[in-house]
Scaffold this active site. Sequence first.
Site, PDB file in Angstrom:
ATOM      1  N   PHE A  35       0.991  -1.095   0.318  1.00 16.74           N
ATOM      2  CA  PHE A  35       0.450  -0.510  -0.229  1.00 16.74           C
ATOM      3  C   PHE A  35       0.936   1.366  -0.318  1.00 16.74           C
ATOM      4  O   PHE A  35       1.062   2.212  -0.953  1.00 16.74           O
ATOM      5  CB  PHE A  35      -0.849   0.236   1.086  1.00 16.74           C
ATOM      6  CG  PHE A  35      -1.682   1.381   1.672  1.00 16.74           C
ATOM      7  CD1 PHE A  35      -2.172   1.980   1.256  1.00 16.74           C
ATOM      8  CD2 PHE A  35      -1.439   1.619   3.231  1.00 16.74           C
ATOM      9  CE1 PHE A  35      -2.725   3.626   1.017  1.00 16.74           C
ATOM     10  CE2 PHE A  35      -1.990   2.836   3.295  1.00 16.74           C
ATOM     11  CZ  PHE A  35      -2.948   3.574   2.803  1.00 16.74           C
ATOM     12  N   ASN A  56       7.751  -9.700  -1.079  1.00 16.66           N
ATOM     13  CA  ASN A  56       7.541 -11.398  -1.475  1.00 16.66           C
ATOM     14  C   ASN A  56       6.290 -11.809  -1.952  1.00 16.66           C
ATOM     15  O   ASN A  56       5.780 -12.084  -2.469  1.00 16.66           O
ATOM     16  CB  ASN A  56       8.161 -11.817  -0.587  1.00 16.66           C
ATOM     17  CG  ASN A  56       6.939 -11.252   0.731  1.00 16.66           C
ATOM     18  OD1 ASN A  56       6.660 -10.407   0.404  1.00 16.66           O
ATOM     19  ND2 ASN A  56       7.738 -11.643   2.213  1.00 16.66           N
ATOM     20  N   GLY A  60       1.657  -7.882  -0.440  1.00 23.45           N
ATOM     21  CA  GLY A  60       1.163  -6.908  -1.613  1.00 23.45           C
ATOM     22  C   GLY A  60       0.995  -7.527  -2.999  1.00 23.45           C
ATOM     23  O   GLY A  60       1.176  -8.698  -2.743  1.00 23.45           O
ATOM     24  N   ASP A  80      12.363 -11.843  -0.959  1.00 29.84           N
ATOM     25  CA  ASP A  80      12.281 -11.762   0.661  1.00 29.84           C
ATOM     26  C   ASP A  80      13.225 -11.142   1.375  1.00 29.84           C
ATOM     27  O   ASP A  80      14.327 -11.496   1.093  1.00 29.84           O
ATOM     28  CB  ASP A  80      12.092 -13.300   0.887  1.00 29.84           C
ATOM     29  CG  ASP A  80      11.296 -13.081   2.709  1.00 29.84           C
ATOM     30  OD1 ASP A  80      11.352 -12.712   3.411  1.00 29.84           O
ATOM     31  OD2 ASP A  80      10.344 -14.224   2.918  1.00 29.84           O
ATOM     32  N   TYR A 169       4.820  -7.858  16.280  1.00 27.21           N
ATOM     33  CA  TYR A 169       4.955  -6.762  15.055  1.00 27.21           C
ATOM     34  C   TYR A 169       5.565  -5.841  15.342  1.00 27.21           C
ATOM     35  O   TYR A 169       6.599  -5.212  15.494  1.00 27.21           O
ATOM     36  CB  TYR A 169       3.525  -6.465  14.669  1.00 27.21           C
ATOM     37  CG  TYR A 169       3.692  -5.324  13.559  1.00 27.21           C
ATOM     38  CD1 TYR A 169       4.188  -5.401  12.423  1.00 27.21           C
ATOM     39  CD2 TYR A 169       3.462  -3.870  13.288  1.00 27.21           C
ATOM     40  CE1 TYR A 169       3.981  -4.514  12.053  1.00 27.21           C
ATOM     41  CE2 TYR A 169       2.615  -3.048  13.102  1.00 27.21           C
ATOM     42  CZ  TYR A 169       3.365  -2.895  12.349  1.00 27.21           C
ATOM     43  OH  TYR A 169       3.001  -1.731  11.035  1.00 27.21           O
TER      44      TYR A 169
HETATM   45  P1  NAD Z   1       1.070  -3.676   2.714  1.00 27.18           P
HETATM   46  O1  NAD Z   1       1.316  -5.208   3.541  1.00 27.18           O
HETATM   47  O2  NAD Z   1       0.635  -3.098   2.270  1.00 27.18           O
HETATM   48  O3  NAD Z   1       2.612  -3.789   2.146  1.00 27.18           O
HETATM   49  C1  NAD Z   1       4.138  -4.253   2.916  1.00 27.18           C
HETATM   50  C2  NAD Z   1       4.963  -4.677   2.083  1.00 27.18           C
HETATM   51  O4  NAD Z   1       6.279  -5.522   1.729  1.00 27.18           O
HETATM   52  C3  NAD Z   1       3.811  -5.821   1.186  1.00 27.18           C
HETATM   53  O5  NAD Z   1       4.286  -5.600  -0.274  1.00 27.18           O
HETATM   54  C4  NAD Z   1       4.802  -7.555   1.528  1.00 27.18           C
HETATM   55  O6  NAD Z   1       4.068  -8.332  -0.019  1.00 27.18           O
HETATM   56  C5  NAD Z   1       5.933  -6.884   1.888  1.00 27.18           C
HETATM   57  N1  NAD Z   1       6.419  -7.882   2.667  1.00 27.18           N
HETATM   58  C6  NAD Z   1       6.133  -7.855   4.027  1.00 27.18           C
HETATM   59  N2  NAD Z   1       7.298  -8.783   4.535  1.00 27.18           N
HETATM   60  C7  NAD Z   1       8.277  -8.486   3.211  1.00 27.18           C
HETATM   61  C8  NAD Z   1       9.633  -9.608   3.380  1.00 27.18           C
HETATM   62  N3  NAD Z   1       9.805 -11.181   4.333  1.00 27.18           N
HETATM   63  N4  NAD Z   1      10.243  -9.753   2.239  1.00 27.18           N
HETATM   64  C9  NAD Z   1      10.311  -8.286   1.325  1.00 27.18           C
HETATM   65  N5  NAD Z   1       8.107  -8.053   1.065  1.00 27.18           N
HETATM   66  C10 NAD Z   1       7.741  -8.625   1.886  1.00 27.18           C
HETATM   67  O7  NAD Z   1       1.460  -2.439   4.460  1.00 27.18           O
HETATM   68  P2  NAD Z   1       1.905  -1.301   4.077  1.00 27.18           P
HETATM   69  O8  NAD Z   1       0.142  -0.568   5.126  1.00 27.18           O
HETATM   70  O9  NAD Z   1       2.060  -0.178   3.161  1.00 27.18           O
HETATM   71  O10 NAD Z   1       2.648  -0.860   5.480  1.00 27.18           O
HETATM   72  C11 NAD Z   1       4.530  -0.439   4.769  1.00 27.18           C
HETATM   73  C12 NAD Z   1       5.170  -0.185   6.142  1.00 27.18           C
HETATM   74  O11 NAD Z   1       4.609   0.762   6.221  1.00 27.18           O
HETATM   75  C13 NAD Z   1       5.412  -1.631   6.663  1.00 27.18           C
HETATM   76  O12 NAD Z   1       6.528  -1.583   7.157  1.00 27.18           O
HETATM   77  C14 NAD Z   1       4.387  -1.088   8.088  1.00 27.18           C
HETATM   78  O13 NAD Z   1       5.120  -1.824   8.957  1.00 27.18           O
HETATM   79  C15 NAD Z   1       4.786   0.238   7.916  1.00 27.18           C
HETATM   80  N6  NAD Z   1       3.406   1.018   8.631  1.00 27.18           N
HETATM   81  C16 NAD Z   1       2.271   0.686   8.585  1.00 27.18           C
HETATM   82  C17 NAD Z   1       1.280   1.845   8.677  1.00 27.18           C
HETATM   83  C18 NAD Z   1      -0.048   1.867   7.971  1.00 27.18           C
HETATM   84  O14 NAD Z   1      -0.967   2.074   8.630  1.00 27.18           O
HETATM   85  N7  NAD Z   1       0.094   2.007   6.527  1.00 27.18           N
HETATM   86  C19 NAD Z   1       1.139   1.860  10.283  1.00 27.18           C
HETATM   87  C20 NAD Z   1       2.322   1.896  11.049  1.00 27.18           C
HETATM   88  C21 NAD Z   1       3.868   1.212  10.123  1.00 27.18           C
END
Ligand code: NAD
Length: 347
Positions: A35, A56, A60, A80, A169
């Site tokens: 996202f 990975n 996503g 990954d 987490y």
């Molecule tokens: P999301 O789940 O949409 O995106 C995370 C992405 O990381 C995905 O595309 C997923 O496929 C990829 N991913 C997960 N594990 C992986 C791995 N081991 N190797 C490679 N790719 C991997 O989440 P988001 O909302 O876009 O969040 C992005 C980052 O921001 C995250 O680290 C999350 O912890 C942090 N965050 C987001 C929020 C929020 O409200 N959206 C709040 C606090 C922190």
Amino acid sequence: MNQFLSVSEGRHLGQKDTPVYHRRNTVLVAGGAGFLGARICERYIEKGYCVYCLDNLSTGRLSNISHLLDLPQFRFFRHDVVLPITLPGPVSLIYNMACPASPPRYQIDPIHTMLTCVTGAINLLDLAGQHKARILQASTSEVYGDPSVSPQCESYLGNVNTVGPRSCYDEGKRAAETLFHDYHLARGVDIRIARIFNTYGPGMDPLDGRVVSNFVTQALKGVPITIYGRGAQTRSFCYRDDLVEGLLALMHCKKDLAAPVNIGNPGEFTIAELATQVLALTGSRSPLCYRPLPQDDPQQRRPDISVAMRELGWRPKVKLADGLRQTISYFASELRRNAPQDAKVVV
Ligand code: NAD
Ligand code: UDP
């Protein structure tokens, strides 16, 4: 490089307009198909950078970056972050966005979530050290746990359970902050740490189980809105584009800013108020239904963003109602795209 499954690689070979991936104009976005990561990729393409997107695809979706895949200045690698990472060329900026963010998603495989946070951080920090790149960690308000102070400022040390369903987490992200801090002190790696508060907007996965995705899709389908507990717990919701501009401001700030910085919208709403707004904006007649509050669910969350305002000159601009309108229209088109012919979408 050969451990990567490259989706877009090869399409560019032989193209006259193939850009040169110079160190200074190349950025790596780990988690770039998610996202927030996809929006970061888009912003750097707009700024004229070359982008390596590594993901990975666990949470996503390729549909988030499908409009970028054919661009010669964009290369996607399915990989990954828990595994060692090498790149085909140098980079000057790295975003570590790789980690599932939705509680139901990160709890599916808690050990892999912890490994993603910790081993993923080590692999990306090592890469940053090799490339002399600046690296930004997507940390989270979850490092504050269920806070006993409000609003939460960066100096608040948090109230986190080490052995609960959210711990993989919360503690993973805390450990990652420690690793960033120590790589900076011990090895001189150029770091940034953004503590991101709840963010919503176009590009969210309608099935990710987060509150905005659930409420909006439930309202659009006319099915009950699932409020966990009595809905008195609060969250502060930041629109995606505001958040990403905050991350870019932190990444490009010329000041020495290795300490964590809160990035979020201080407007605080109860979950019941969010449900009311979603119903009003969709015009939906979905009833409310109440489900048990998940264990360790934080009761309040509101960022103190005075550091970001002072040091970055950044503040969020989009009001919740305006951001929700954009988000509702995005979810409505996602539901129409994925719905069988006879399925009902209310607006
Ligand atoms: P999301 O789940 O949409 O995106 C995370 C992405 O990381 C995905 O595309 C997923 O496929 C990829 N991913 C997960 N594990 C992986 C791995 N081991 N190797 C490679 N790719 C991997 O989440 P988001 O909302 O876009 O969040 C992005 C980052 O921001 C995250 O680290 C999350 O912890 C942090 N965050 C987001 C929020 C929020 O409200 N959206 C709040 C606090 C922190
Ligand atoms: N929540 C809810 N109904 C849902 C999904 C979530 O009431 O269908 C609540 C959840 O219990 C939490 C808040 O909404 O109090 C935010 O949940 P989310 O999973 O979006 O993010 P969190 O901030 O908990 O990581």
